[in-house]
Write a protein that holds these residues in place. Structure first.
Motif, short mmCIF file in Angstrom:
data_model
loop_
_atom_site.label_atom_id
_atom_site.label_comp_id
_atom_site.label_asym_id
_atom_site.label_seq_id
_atom_site.Cartn_x
_atom_site.Cartn_y
_atom_site.Cartn_z
N ALA A 199 -7.07 -7.92 0.90
CA ALA A 199 -6.80 -6.67 1.62
C ALA A 199 -6.44 -5.55 0.65
N LEU A 200 -5.66 -5.86 -0.38
CA LEU A 200 -5.30 -4.84 -1.37
C LEU A 200 -6.55 -4.37 -2.12
N GLY A 235 -1.08 0.87 -10.67
CA GLY A 235 -1.50 -0.47 -10.27
C GLY A 235 -0.31 -1.40 -10.14
N LEU A 236 -0.59 -2.65 -9.82
CA LEU A 236 0.45 -3.64 -9.56
C LEU A 236 0.23 -4.89 -10.41
N VAL A 237 1.31 -5.47 -10.90
CA VAL A 237 1.31 -6.82 -11.43
C VAL A 237 1.93 -7.69 -10.34
N HIS A 286 -5.54 -1.14 -7.60
CA HIS A 286 -5.70 -1.90 -8.84
C HIS A 286 -4.54 -2.87 -8.98
N PHE A 287 -4.84 -4.12 -9.31
CA PHE A 287 -3.77 -5.08 -9.52
C PHE A 287 -4.26 -6.23 -10.39
N SER A 342 0.84 -1.20 0.00
CA SER A 342 0.00 0.00 0.00
C SER A 342 0.87 1.25 0.00
N ASP A 343 1.93 1.24 0.81
CA ASP A 343 2.87 2.37 0.84
C ASP A 343 3.58 2.52 -0.50
N LEU A 344 3.93 1.41 -1.12
CA LEU A 344 4.59 1.44 -2.42
C LEU A 344 3.71 2.14 -3.45
N VAL A 345 2.44 1.77 -3.52
CA VAL A 345 1.52 2.37 -4.49
C VAL A 345 1.34 3.85 -4.21
#
Length: 344
Positions: free
Chosen positions: A137-138, A121-123, A144-145, A111-114
């Motif tokens: 949780a995300l 978003g994340l892969v 978005h992932f 969450s901190d990274l985003v």
């Protein structure tokens, strides 16, 4: 030579700055002829958008994070290649974030990274992507992932995902061994937290069952996805009282370790013991003899995951073929001389 700017692209293409921006953002409102002119100018000038400046302007983010907790360097490099390829196609930058999901609060970390890196978003690669505690949780936090996971059927969950049908591919590998006349086949598992380990074992078990062969639990050994683990377990099996005629490693590293163990004991492969792996990594391709395996294009899987994520964020930026929220890949059996002396 000074670096080309967006103004240079607009000048060469004879269009407005706004039009160039629309082409870079893959907006569908641009005419094909105009898009072609702009892309040609971008190629001629070798123009590259300034992603950091772009992220600071406005509310849209054009940066993606790739999150993984996987010690296999070949897997990681291929995932990075696939995601980066899609990022370049779609005008996104990529931030790589290796982590350890077993320590600390991984949800807070991501969450901190985003938030701090202003990621769109994340892969998420396995095994993190396969932990519902983390992904739920995300999702609840509005992040978005897209997930890359091992599964034999369309997974549940609201987030888009790419799933690899390891079960079907492992069935094909085991069935090949059975067709070569083997009935006492050992199976060397990977770590339990990877769904691929369980899925590949299930495919192996199903192949035995459908061919009327009893599963010998003493030939199924737990361990890790590593060369050393494969070597130790294969040595134990091949020096024991009940030697298998074939060994199926849950990945190519394990299988390569098993091959080294067989050679150290003076055994002929495949004459004394046949050995198969999974993934078609360099471990299988450069082994002597080369290893029978199941080939999966990790880079293509990762690229498709990135396409799904962008389709979720900006549907107009990708073609309809890349908008399916769940995509299946089935690794393909490759027969080599480690199980068939006549194979090439």
């Amino acid at each position: 030579m000074s670096k080309a700017t967006i103004k240079d692209v607009a000048r060469v293409a004879e269009v407005s700055l706004k039009t160039v921006s629309r082409v870079i953002n893959n907006e569908p409102t641009v005419k094909n002829a105009t898009r072609t002119k702009v892309l040609k100018a971008i190629e001629e000038l070798r123009y590259q958008p300034d992603m950091s400046a772009r992220n600071l302007r406005g509310t849209k983010s054009y940066a993606i994070g790739l999150v993984y907790d996987n010690p296999n360097p070949y897997y990681v490099v291929d995932v990075q290649e696939g995601v980066l390829r899609a990022c370049r196609e779609l005008g996104y930058s990529l931030q790589i974030h290796p982590c350890d999901a077993k320590t600390g609060d991984i949800v807070e970390e991501l969450s901190d990274l985003v938030r701090n890196s202003r990621l769109a978003g994340l892969v998420i690669a396995p095994p993190i992507s396969e932990d519902d505690r983390i992904t739920d949780a995300l999702y609840d936090r509005g992040i978005h992932f897209v997930r890359i996971i091992s599964a034999s059927r369309i997974p549940t969950g609201a987030s888009p995902c790419v799933y690899v049908n390891d079960r079907a591919a492992a069935f094909a590998v085991a069935d090949h061994l059975i067709k070569k006349g083997h009935s006492n086949i050992a199976f060397l598992l990977g770590e339990e937290e990877h769904h691929s380990s369980g899925e590949r074992f299930e495919g192996f078990r199903m192949a035995l069952e459908q061919n009327g062969i009893k599963l010998h639990t003493d030939l199924v050994l737990k361990g890790s996805y590593s060369f050393d683990s494969g070597f130790r377990r294969a040595t134990s099996l091949l020096t024991g009282s009940k030697k298998p005629s074939a060994i199926f490693g849950c990945n190519d590293e394990i299988a390569a370790g098993a091959l080294a163990a067989a050679k150290s004991l003076g055994l002929n492969v495949p004459g004394d013991v046949a050995i198969a792996g999974f993934e078609n990594s360099p471990f299988s391709q450069h082994a002597q003899p080369p290893l029978t395996t199941a080939a999966q294009s990790i880079a293509d899987i990762a690229r498709q995951a990135m396409m799904l994520l962008i389709a979720d964020l900006r549907p107009q930026a990708v073609s309809e073929n890349n908008r399916e929220r769940k995509n299946e890949f089935i690794p393909e059996l490759i027969v080599r001389t480690s199980t068939d002396a006549e194979a090439r």
